[in-house]
Scaffold this motif. Structure first.
Motif, PDB file in Angstrom:
ATOM      1  N   SER A 342       0.935  -1.238  -0.057  1.00 15.86           N
ATOM      2  CA  SER A 342       0.015   0.098  -0.145  1.00 15.86           C
ATOM      3  C   SER A 342       0.751   1.042   0.006  1.00 15.86           C
ATOM      4  CB  SER A 342      -0.867   0.023   1.182  1.00 15.86           C
ATOM      5  OG  SER A 342      -1.849  -1.289   0.993  1.00 15.86           O
ATOM      6  N   ILE A 343       1.908   1.112   0.839  1.00 16.13           N
ATOM      7  CA  ILE A 343       2.923   2.494   1.064  1.00 16.13           C
ATOM      8  C   ILE A 343       3.705   2.448  -0.772  1.00 16.13           C
ATOM      9  CG2 ILE A 343       4.991   3.405   1.958  1.00 16.13           C
ATOM     10  CD1 ILE A 343       4.272   1.675   4.611  1.00 16.13           C
ATOM     11  N   VAL A 344       4.061   1.409  -1.147  1.00 15.39           N
ATOM     12  CA  VAL A 344       4.682   1.534  -2.519  1.00 15.39           C
ATOM     13  C   VAL A 344       3.770   2.004  -3.473  1.00 15.39           C
ATOM     14  CG1 VAL A 344       5.780   0.082  -4.211  1.00 15.39           C
ATOM     15  CG2 VAL A 344       6.431  -0.003  -1.833  1.00 15.39           C
ATOM     16  N   THR A 345       2.471   1.553  -3.535  1.00 11.99           N
ATOM     17  CA  THR A 345       1.617   2.006  -4.343  1.00 11.99           C
ATOM     18  C   THR A 345       1.315   3.430  -4.267  1.00 11.99           C
ATOM     19  OG1 THR A 345       0.655  -0.172  -4.694  1.00 11.99           O
ATOM     20  CG2 THR A 345      -0.638   1.387  -5.397  1.00 11.99           C
ATOM     21  N   ALA A 346       0.962   3.783  -3.096  1.00 15.69           N
ATOM     22  CA  ALA A 346       0.828   5.466  -2.813  1.00 15.69           C
ATOM     23  C   ALA A 346       1.936   6.109  -3.145  1.00 15.69           C
ATOM     24  CB  ALA A 346       0.707   5.723  -1.508  1.00 15.69           C
ATOM     25  N   LEU A 347       3.238   5.694  -3.138  1.00 17.86           N
ATOM     26  CA  LEU A 347       4.545   6.515  -3.533  1.00 17.86           C
ATOM     27  C   LEU A 347       4.643   6.490  -4.849  1.00 17.86           C
ATOM     28  CD1 LEU A 347       7.084   7.704  -2.544  1.00 17.86           C
ATOM     29  CD2 LEU A 347       8.147   5.646  -2.683  1.00 17.86           C
ATOM     30  N   TYR A 348       4.263   5.598  -5.570  1.00 13.93           N
ATOM     31  CA  TYR A 348       4.188   5.294  -7.063  1.00 13.93           C
ATOM     32  C   TYR A 348       3.248   6.204  -7.792  1.00 13.93           C
ATOM     33  CZ  TYR A 348       7.317   1.024  -7.269  1.00 13.93           C
ATOM     34  OH  TYR A 348       8.497   0.506  -7.097  1.00 13.93           O
ATOM     35  N   ILE A 349       1.976   6.224  -6.913  1.00  9.43           N
ATOM     36  CA  ILE A 349       1.064   7.088  -7.696  1.00  9.43           C
ATOM     37  C   ILE A 349       1.418   8.472  -7.418  1.00  9.43           C
ATOM     38  CG2 ILE A 349      -1.260   7.714  -7.463  1.00  9.43           C
ATOM     39  CD1 ILE A 349      -1.909   4.900  -6.980  1.00  9.43           C
ATOM     40  N   SER A 350       2.013   9.015  -6.324  1.00  3.79           N
ATOM     41  CA  SER A 350       2.220  10.280  -6.119  1.00  3.79           C
ATOM     42  C   SER A 350       3.361  10.740  -6.974  1.00  3.79           C
ATOM     43  CB  SER A 350       2.849  10.487  -4.684  1.00  3.79           C
ATOM     44  OG  SER A 350       1.660   9.957  -3.811  1.00  3.79           O
ATOM     45  N   ILE A 351       4.457  10.261  -6.957  1.00  3.08           N
ATOM     46  CA  ILE A 351       5.649  10.503  -7.887  1.00  3.08           C
ATOM     47  C   ILE A 351       5.210  10.461  -9.300  1.00  3.08           C
ATOM     48  CG2 ILE A 351       7.891   9.897  -8.625  1.00  3.08           C
ATOM     49  CD1 ILE A 351       8.691   8.959  -6.051  1.00  3.08           C
ATOM     50  N   GLY A 352       4.498   9.478  -9.919  1.00 12.18           N
ATOM     51  CA  GLY A 352       4.276   9.400 -11.367  1.00 12.18           C
ATOM     52  C   GLY A 352       3.381  10.523 -11.702  1.00 12.18           C
ATOM     53  N   THR A 353       2.219  10.779 -10.799  1.00 15.10           N
ATOM     54  CA  THR A 353       1.251  12.012 -11.334  1.00 15.10           C
ATOM     55  C   THR A 353       1.729  13.523 -11.197  1.00 15.10           C
ATOM     56  OG1 THR A 353      -0.597  10.539 -10.159  1.00 15.10           O
ATOM     57  CG2 THR A 353      -1.003  12.674 -10.508  1.00 15.10           C
ATOM     58  N   LEU A 354       2.539  13.483 -10.068  1.00 15.62           N
ATOM     59  CA  LEU A 354       3.162  14.662  -9.545  1.00 15.62           C
ATOM     60  C   LEU A 354       4.343  15.030 -10.628  1.00 15.62           C
ATOM     61  CD1 LEU A 354       3.480  14.926  -5.944  1.00 15.62           C
ATOM     62  CD2 LEU A 354       1.757  16.071  -7.148  1.00 15.62           C
ATOM     63  N   GLY A 355       5.059  14.116 -11.259  1.00 10.89           N
ATOM     64  CA  GLY A 355       6.012  14.309 -12.167  1.00 10.89           C
ATOM     65  C   GLY A 355       5.407  14.532 -13.440  1.00 10.89           C
ATOM     66  N   TYR A 356       4.193  14.022 -13.857  1.00  8.60           N
ATOM     67  CA  TYR A 356       3.638  14.144 -15.010  1.00  8.60           C
ATOM     68  C   TYR A 356       3.065  15.672 -15.072  1.00  8.60           C
ATOM     69  CZ  TYR A 356       0.361  13.774 -19.163  1.00  8.60           C
ATOM     70  OH  TYR A 356      -0.279  13.769 -20.151  1.00  8.60           O
ATOM     71  N   LEU A 357       2.176  16.068 -13.757  1.00  4.26           N
ATOM     72  CA  LEU A 357       1.823  17.476 -13.705  1.00  4.26           C
ATOM     73  C   LEU A 357       2.611  18.411 -13.691  1.00  4.26           C
ATOM     74  CD1 LEU A 357      -0.982  16.748 -10.802  1.00  4.26           C
ATOM     75  CD2 LEU A 357      -1.311  17.136 -13.341  1.00  4.26           C
ATOM     76  N   ARG A 358       4.045  18.176 -13.282  1.00  3.04           N
ATOM     77  CA  ARG A 358       4.916  19.230 -13.186  1.00  3.04           C
ATOM     78  C   ARG A 358       5.520  19.436 -14.730  1.00  3.04           C
ATOM     79  NH1 ARG A 358       8.241  22.306 -13.881  1.00  3.04           N
ATOM     80  NH2 ARG A 358       9.829  23.419 -12.341  1.00  3.04           N
ATOM     81  N   PHE A 359       5.714  18.481 -15.366  1.00  3.32           N
ATOM     82  CA  PHE A 359       6.437  18.618 -16.659  1.00  3.32           C
ATOM     83  C   PHE A 359       5.654  18.311 -18.022  1.00  3.32           C
ATOM     84  CE2 PHE A 359       9.787  17.337 -13.600  1.00  3.32           C
ATOM     85  CZ  PHE A 359      10.830  18.346 -13.650  1.00  3.32           C
ATOM     86  N   GLY A 360       4.389  17.846 -17.638  1.00  2.78           N
ATOM     87  CA  GLY A 360       3.478  17.625 -18.961  1.00  2.78           C
ATOM     88  C   GLY A 360       3.907  16.771 -20.054  1.00  2.78           C
ATOM     89  N   ASN A 361       3.864  17.217 -21.208  1.00  4.94           N
ATOM     90  CA  ASN A 361       3.980  16.468 -22.176  1.00  4.94           C
ATOM     91  C   ASN A 361       5.515  16.700 -22.666  1.00  4.94           C
ATOM     92  OD1 ASN A 361       1.331  15.665 -23.002  1.00  4.94           O
ATOM     93  ND2 ASN A 361       1.144  17.671 -24.003  1.00  4.94           N
ATOM     94  N   ASP A 362       6.413  17.266 -21.719  1.00  3.33           N
ATOM     95  CA  ASP A 362       7.671  17.257 -22.114  1.00  3.33           C
ATOM     96  C   ASP A 362       8.706  16.452 -21.112  1.00  3.33           C
ATOM     97  OD1 ASP A 362       7.734  19.574 -23.710  1.00  3.33           O
ATOM     98  OD2 ASP A 362       7.587  20.958 -21.982  1.00  3.33           O
ATOM     99  N   ILE A 363       7.796  15.488 -20.386  1.00  2.02           N
ATOM    100  CA  ILE A 363       8.427  14.503 -19.491  1.00  2.02           C
ATOM    101  C   ILE A 363       9.376  13.647 -20.306  1.00  2.02           C
ATOM    102  CG2 ILE A 363       6.438  13.036 -19.390  1.00  2.02           C
ATOM    103  CD1 ILE A 363       8.583  13.837 -16.581  1.00  2.02           C
ATOM    104  N   LYS A 364      10.179  13.364 -19.843  1.00  2.83           N
ATOM    105  CA  LYS A 364      11.287  12.323 -20.387  1.00  2.83           C
ATOM    106  C   LYS A 364      11.029  10.898 -20.103  1.00  2.83           C
ATOM    107  CE  LYS A 364      14.295  16.165 -21.602  1.00  2.83           C
ATOM    108  NZ  LYS A 364      13.721  16.005 -23.100  1.00  2.83           N
ATOM    109  N   ALA A 365      12.126   9.977 -20.198  1.00  2.00           N
ATOM    110  CA  ALA A 365      12.066   8.687 -19.935  1.00  2.00           C
ATOM    111  C   ALA A 365      12.439   8.577 -18.612  1.00  2.00           C
ATOM    112  CB  ALA A 365      12.957   7.566 -20.941  1.00  2.00           C
ATOM    113  N   SER A 366      13.093   9.202 -18.016  1.00  2.00           N
ATOM    114  CA  SER A 366      13.497   9.365 -16.391  1.00  2.00           C
ATOM    115  C   SER A 366      13.318  10.608 -15.949  1.00  2.00           C
ATOM    116  CB  SER A 366      14.884   8.760 -16.422  1.00  2.00           C
ATOM    117  OG  SER A 366      15.376   8.955 -14.968  1.00  2.00           O
ATOM    118  N   ILE A 367      12.819  10.933 -15.087  1.00  2.00           N
ATOM    119  CA  ILE A 367      12.376  12.177 -14.439  1.00  2.00           C
ATOM    120  C   ILE A 367      13.811  12.942 -14.123  1.00  2.00           C
ATOM    121  CG2 ILE A 367      12.274  11.586 -12.134  1.00  2.00           C
ATOM    122  CD1 ILE A 367       9.866  13.489 -12.128  1.00  2.00           C
TER     123      ILE A 367
END
Length: 521
Positions: A342-367
């Motif tokens: 549960s902790i891992v899933t919450a961490l993954y969703i947070s980093i994945g979502t926030l990273g996409y929100l932050r950089f949008g379509n400019d996001i690269k293969a590694s943040i």
């Protein structure tokens, strides 16, 4: 960090020698299996059985039992044992098991999740990642339950992944499956080799991409990470040449056969990656733009790439059995497993979502490739480079310990060491060649996740439950549930692999991948 390190460390103690298993006088929990390796590197440390069977045929040995007498090491804690001659084996607490489970999931996969969110959509991505975490956790519970079943039935203190699948086929009502049960262990070993070699390929691409960007930006890197200016990176040599430049260092690392040295590498990798993730997280939560510009649902073709990256990130199923085996009170492990995932899933969703929100379509293969061009964030890339270099040797150990013992057993003893070194050199060269052929980190992540990780994490466990319990009576709902999970894994396996290969083939220049990007700070 992610399962890569921990799977490897717990496999370090499954060498090619004979095996000795014991059960404590307490009679519950704290079970251990120890190996007597013929090589000098394992004479100073023992450990629990690994997550997978590193040898296709293991036989008990009374001689090894006399020699080892309850030896143990602290590889689960990322450090070598200070007292290898302990009279009793000390199990880990529930909190320690939770820490190891979370640490065993965090690695390079989490850095690719923001791009995975782009491939799925800002709405579908988090929901799919939540579902993927739930299904992966459920499959881990299935594996633990089946392993415990066979431990009680066969009066064994421990059962690894390969043995569990083999005994599951032996319990099948099908005569053909029972007669070919030994292939269950071999299939697990095969997918483990593919997965671990795939990890190594991912690491090489990651190393080249990040080092290339650090070198290209060195002349324009500043100490101020907040003021706005455009930085055009100075093009340097091709990323494939960076991969070749890492090859001599990787060869030296894989020639390290001492377990104590490898555990030190693990500890260093854990520290560097933890510090890097903290810095990355505080970076992406700053200045998030309006999310309404991002699509809720992405193209269905790119969704299969999301699947591969997500499975790659969650593929830590090999960690659960060694953890359960090492706990003082193994009865609490199902709760720890659910909490940890549960902790891992919450961490993954947070980093994945926030990273996409932050950089949008400019996001690269590694943040890490999107981080601002200042020394603080450049240090993050350098820390991750150090961590991945240390991790490469650990990942390499598992396929090496499956392939090398079989090969060296076919030659005279005086040729065993030269042959082993040659195989290690050939294997590390193969990973470098494959990375050069597919120098796109996003495609490598998705390809490895779809091709091999989906089999170990999603396809095999539900089928294992059916073969284990079908003869004793199973509800139709359970059978349908297991069938649906396996079908989901198989569809993801086919579609993810196909889409990753199609993306590579249809690229105008599939072998060219430059990170000479433009930073806007």
């Amino acid at each position: 960090m992610r399962s890569e390190i921990n799977i490897t460390l717990w496999n370090l103690c499954r060498p090619t020698g004979q095996e000795y298993c014991h059960v404590n006088g307490a009679g519950q929990g704290n079970r251990g299996c120890f190996s007597n390796h013929t090589m000098s590197m394992t004479k100073s440390a023992g450990g629990p059985q690994g997550a997978v069977d590193l040898k296709l045929d293991l036989k008990p040995s009374s001689e090894s039992a006399k020699k080892l007498q309850n030896k143990d090491s602290s590889f689960l804690d990322g450090s070598p044992s200070e007292s290898p001659d302990l009279e009793t084996t000390k199990g880990i607490t529930a909190f320690q098991a939770l820490v190891h489970l979370v640490k065993g999931n965090i690695g390079t996969g989490v850095l690719g999740l923001p791009l995975a969110m782009k491939n799925a959509g800002i709405l579908v991505g988090p929901l799919s990642l939540l579902a993927m975490g739930f299904i992966s956790c459920h499959c881990m519970h299935i594996l633990v339950r089946c392993a415990q079943r066979f431990c009680h039935r066969l009066n064994k203190p421990f059962m690894d992944y390969g043995d569990t699948v083999m005994h599951g086929l032996e319990a099948s009502p099908s005569t053909w499956l029972r007669n070919h049960a030994h292939w269950g262990r071999r299939i697990v070993s095969f997918f483990l080799i593919v997965t671990q070699m795939g990890f190594c390929c991912v690491y090489i691409v990651f190393l080249a991409d990040n080092l290339k960007q650090v070198v290209e930006a060195v002349n324009s890197t500043t100490n101020n990470c907040h003021y706005n200016r455009t930085v055009i990176l100075t093009p340097t040599m091709d990323s494939r040449l960076y991969m070749l430049a890492f090859l001599p260092f990787l060869v030296l690392l894989v020639f390290v056969r001492n377990l104590r040295a490898l555990s030190i590498f693990s500890l260093l990798a854990n520290i560097t990656m933890l510090v890097s993730l903290i810095i990355i997280t505080q970076s992406i939560i700053q200045g998030i733009p309006d999310p309404s510009r991002l699509p809720l649902v992405a193209n269905w073709k790119t969704y299969s790439l999301f699947f591969g990256t997500a499975v790659f990130s969650f593929e830590s199923i090999g960690v659960v059995l060694p953890l359960e085996n090492k706990m003082k009170d193994a009865r609490r492990f199902p709760v720890i497993l659910s909490l940890g995932m549960s902790i891992v899933t919450a961490l993954y969703i947070s980093i994945g979502t926030l990273g996409y929100l932050r950089f949008g379509n400019d996001i690269k293969a590694s943040i890490t490739l999107n981080l601002p061009n200042c020394w603080l964030y450049q240090s993050v890339k350098i820390l991750y480079i150090i961590g991945i270099l240390c991790t490469y040797a650990l990942q390499f150990y598992v396929p090496a310990e499956i392939i090398i013992p079989f090969a060296t057993s076919q030659v005279l003893k005086r040729w065993a060491l030269p042959l082993e070194l040659f195989i290690r050199l050939a294997m590390v060269s193969l990973t470098c060649i494959l990375a050069i052929l597919i120098p796109r980190l996003d495609l490598v992540l998705s390809l490895v996740g779809s091709l091999s990780s989906s089999a170990l994490a999603l396809i095999i466990p539900p089928l294992l439950e059916i073969t284990t319990y079908y003869s004793e009576g199973m509800s139709p709902i359970t059978i349908i549930k297991d069938a649906l999970i396996s079908i989901l894994g198989f569809v993801g396996f086919v579609m993810g692999t196909y889409q990753a290969l199609e993306e590579l083939i249809q690229s105008e220049d599939p072998l060219t991948f430059s990170n000479s990007t433009i930073f806007i700070q």
